[in-house]
Design a protein around this motif. Structure first.
Motif, PDB file in Angstrom:
ATOM      1  N   MET A   1      27.879  27.246  45.261  1.00  0.00           N
ATOM      2  CA  MET A   1      29.218  26.582  43.733  1.00  0.00           C
ATOM      3  C   MET A   1      29.646  27.514  43.270  1.00  0.00           C
ATOM      4  N   ALA A   2      31.157  27.474  43.820  1.00  0.00           N
ATOM      5  CA  ALA A   2      32.189  28.871  42.989  1.00  0.00           C
ATOM      6  C   ALA A   2      31.759  29.083  41.894  1.00  0.00           C
ATOM      7  N   LYS A   3      32.120  30.265  41.777  1.00  0.00           N
ATOM      8  CA  LYS A   3      32.012  31.406  40.878  1.00  0.00           C
ATOM      9  C   LYS A   3      33.412  31.154  39.897  1.00  0.00           C
ATOM     10  N   VAL A   4      32.811  30.820  38.763  1.00  0.00           N
ATOM     11  CA  VAL A   4      34.240  30.314  37.653  1.00  0.00           C
ATOM     12  C   VAL A   4      34.274  31.374  36.585  1.00  0.00           C
ATOM     13  N   VAL A   5      35.631  32.296  36.675  1.00  0.00           N
ATOM     14  CA  VAL A   5      35.872  33.184  36.049  1.00  0.00           C
ATOM     15  C   VAL A   5      36.905  32.673  34.650  1.00  0.00           C
ATOM     16  N   ALA A   6      36.806  32.916  33.513  1.00  0.00           N
ATOM     17  CA  ALA A   6      38.252  32.902  32.471  1.00  0.00           C
ATOM     18  C   ALA A   6      39.094  33.745  32.277  1.00  0.00           C
ATOM     19  N   ILE A   7      39.263  34.227  32.012  1.00  0.00           N
ATOM     20  CA  ILE A   7      40.530  35.109  32.031  1.00  0.00           C
ATOM     21  C   ILE A   7      41.050  35.532  30.576  1.00  0.00           C
ATOM     22  N   CYS A   8      40.603  35.572  29.742  1.00  0.00           N
ATOM     23  CA  CYS A   8      40.213  35.278  28.201  1.00  0.00           C
ATOM     24  C   CYS A   8      41.127  36.507  27.020  1.00  0.00           C
ATOM     25  N   ASN A   9      41.933  36.760  26.092  1.00  0.00           N
ATOM     26  CA  ASN A   9      41.806  37.267  25.152  1.00  0.00           C
ATOM     27  C   ASN A   9      42.701  35.732  24.334  1.00  0.00           C
ATOM     28  N   GLN A  10      42.594  36.324  22.782  1.00  0.00           N
ATOM     29  CA  GLN A  10      43.131  35.171  22.417  1.00  0.00           C
ATOM     30  C   GLN A  10      45.018  36.016  21.915  1.00  0.00           C
ATOM     31  N   LYS A  11      44.736  37.262  21.898  1.00  0.00           N
ATOM     32  CA  LYS A  11      46.192  38.387  21.621  1.00  0.00           C
ATOM     33  C   LYS A  11      47.025  37.743  22.940  1.00  0.00           C
ATOM     34  N   GLY A  12      47.914  37.553  22.576  1.00  0.00           N
ATOM     35  CA  GLY A  12      49.509  37.323  23.479  1.00  0.00           C
ATOM     36  C   GLY A  12      49.478  38.695  24.616  1.00  0.00           C
ATOM     37  N   GLU A 248      36.835  45.655  42.885  1.00  0.00           N
ATOM     38  CA  GLU A 248      35.457  46.053  42.361  1.00  0.00           C
ATOM     39  C   GLU A 248      35.599  44.839  41.616  1.00  0.00           C
ATOM     40  N   PHE A 249      36.234  43.711  41.762  1.00  0.00           N
ATOM     41  CA  PHE A 249      35.619  42.623  41.457  1.00  0.00           C
ATOM     42  C   PHE A 249      34.290  42.086  42.704  1.00  0.00           C
ATOM     43  N   ILE A 250      34.796  42.329  43.995  1.00  0.00           N
ATOM     44  CA  ILE A 250      34.333  41.915  44.592  1.00  0.00           C
ATOM     45  C   ILE A 250      32.806  42.820  45.192  1.00  0.00           C
ATOM     46  N   LEU A 251      32.709  43.611  44.982  1.00  0.00           N
ATOM     47  CA  LEU A 251      32.040  43.865  44.897  1.00  0.00           C
ATOM     48  C   LEU A 251      30.984  44.557  43.700  1.00  0.00           C
ATOM     49  N   ASN A 252      31.149  43.588  42.663  1.00  0.00           N
ATOM     50  CA  ASN A 252      29.807  42.978  42.028  1.00  0.00           C
ATOM     51  C   ASN A 252      29.943  42.237  41.871  1.00  0.00           C
ATOM     52  N   ASN A 253      29.850  41.214  42.749  1.00  0.00           N
ATOM     53  CA  ASN A 253      29.819  39.896  43.108  1.00  0.00           C
ATOM     54  C   ASN A 253      29.199  39.536  44.718  1.00  0.00           C
ATOM     55  N   ALA A 254      29.477  40.924  45.271  1.00  0.00           N
ATOM     56  CA  ALA A 254      28.705  40.804  46.447  1.00  0.00           C
ATOM     57  C   ALA A 254      27.314  40.022  46.826  1.00  0.00           C
ATOM     58  N   SER A 255      27.074  39.592  45.669  1.00  0.00           N
ATOM     59  CA  SER A 255      25.911  38.536  46.607  1.00  0.00           C
ATOM     60  C   SER A 255      26.156  37.149  46.252  1.00  0.00           C
ATOM     61  N   HIS A 256      27.223  36.491  46.010  1.00  0.00           N
ATOM     62  CA  HIS A 256      28.283  35.368  45.905  1.00  0.00           C
ATOM     63  C   HIS A 256      29.218  35.715  46.886  1.00  0.00           C
ATOM     64  N   LEU A 257      29.585  36.671  46.943  1.00  0.00           N
ATOM     65  CA  LEU A 257      31.271  36.466  48.312  1.00  0.00           C
ATOM     66  C   LEU A 257      30.952  37.346  49.158  1.00  0.00           C
ATOM     67  N   TYR A 258      30.086  38.080  49.942  1.00  0.00           N
ATOM     68  CA  TYR A 258      29.717  38.403  50.741  1.00  0.00           C
ATOM     69  C   TYR A 258      28.715  36.971  51.412  1.00  0.00           C
TER      70      TYR A 258
END
Length: 274
Positions: A1-12, A248-258
């Motif tokens: 399954m794909a990892k789904v990441v929302a990029i979110c902040n209510q401030k513009g 950093e993102f890849i290392l933090n999600n190594a179990s999914h992305l490696y």
């Protein structure tokens, strides 16, 4: 399954779309198969990847309101391995139209369910508001990444964002996690930048990425040319910092992305964005 990441902040104006486009394109350049969903009616992620919004025939609107499969909406981008679910002017009225719909908060999650299993990561660029589009994103996501600008009002509204994430966890998506906090628009010529970074690190601890994105004119220029920063000016300071964020993102999600299937361990740990 794909990892789904929302990029979110209510401030513009916090670098949300720049982060979404740069993270998605950086992961794709690293060989991951990525889908970027433009959930912002302004459609800046769409145009930022070289897609003319006025020529889009089907958009995320059709998936949310008409149950059109994402496979019929996906467009190729200027980056290999990166596909876009675009936004156009139709999305502007989506929140009003969704109000009376059954299961309105879970429309995006339902649309993502049959996504091709070869997709590694889905990035969702959320609108700068707490409406039904953002709620759909947070309901569909595994995690949320929060860009915060290094400015005086950086923490303003952050408590509301955390409250909203808590409500989503309690009622719609118990598995939702904080992926991380990204400090953006840093200007180290001012004392304020370091003060804001220190304050955010105090609040979020290890959830704050080590990488801090600077103010950079090349980052501002890239969307006007319909290119992510890595294709527009890969040697710019903005590109270098977003490369570090991708790492950093890849290392933090190594179990999914490696994944298994690499020829050897050394290959799976190849330098990021060589």
């Amino acid at each position: 399954m794909a990892k789904v990441v929302a990029i979110c902040n209510q401030k513009g104006g916090v670098g949300k779309t720049s982060t979404a486009v740069s993270l998605a394109s950086g992961l794709a350049l690293e060989g991951r198969k990525v889908v970027l969903i433009d959930l912002d009616p302004q459609g800046n992620s769409t145009s930022g990847l070289g897609i003319n919004k006025t020529n889009v025939q089907k958009s995320i609107y059709n998936a949310l309101l008409e149950n059109t499969p994402l496979s019929e909406i996906l467009l190729s981008s200027c980056v290999q391995n990166l596909f876009v679910v675009p936004a156009n002017q139709d999305l502007a009225g989506t929140e009003v139209e969704l109000v009376g719909e059954l299961g309105r908060e879970g429309r995006l999650r339902k649309a993502l369910a049959p996504l091709d299993p070869s997709i590694d990561v889905v990035i969702i660029d959320c609108p700068p508001s707490f409406g039904l589009l953002t709620i759909n994103a947070l309901t569909a996501a595994n995690s949320v990444m929060i860009p915060i600008q290094c400015e005086y009002y950086a923490l303003e509204g952050l408590s509301q964002l955390m409250k909203t994430i808590g409500l989503i966890r309690d009622n719609l998506n118990q598995a939702l996690e904080i992926e991380g906090v990204v400090m953006t628009m840093a200007d180290y010529r001012t004392k304020l930048t370091q003060e804001v970074i220190d304050e955010v690190r105090k609040h979020f601890g290890e959830k704050v990425y080590k990488t801090v994105i600077p103010r950079n004119i090349r980052l501002s220029e890239a969307p006007g040319f319909g290119k992510p920063i890595f294709l527009y000016d890969k040697d710019s300071e903005g590109a270098k910092k977003y490369k570090d964020l991708v790492k950093e993102f890849i290392l933090n999600n190594a179990s999914h992305l490696y994944k298994t299937g690499y020829e050897n361990k050394e290959e799976s740990q190849a330098p990021i964005l060589k």
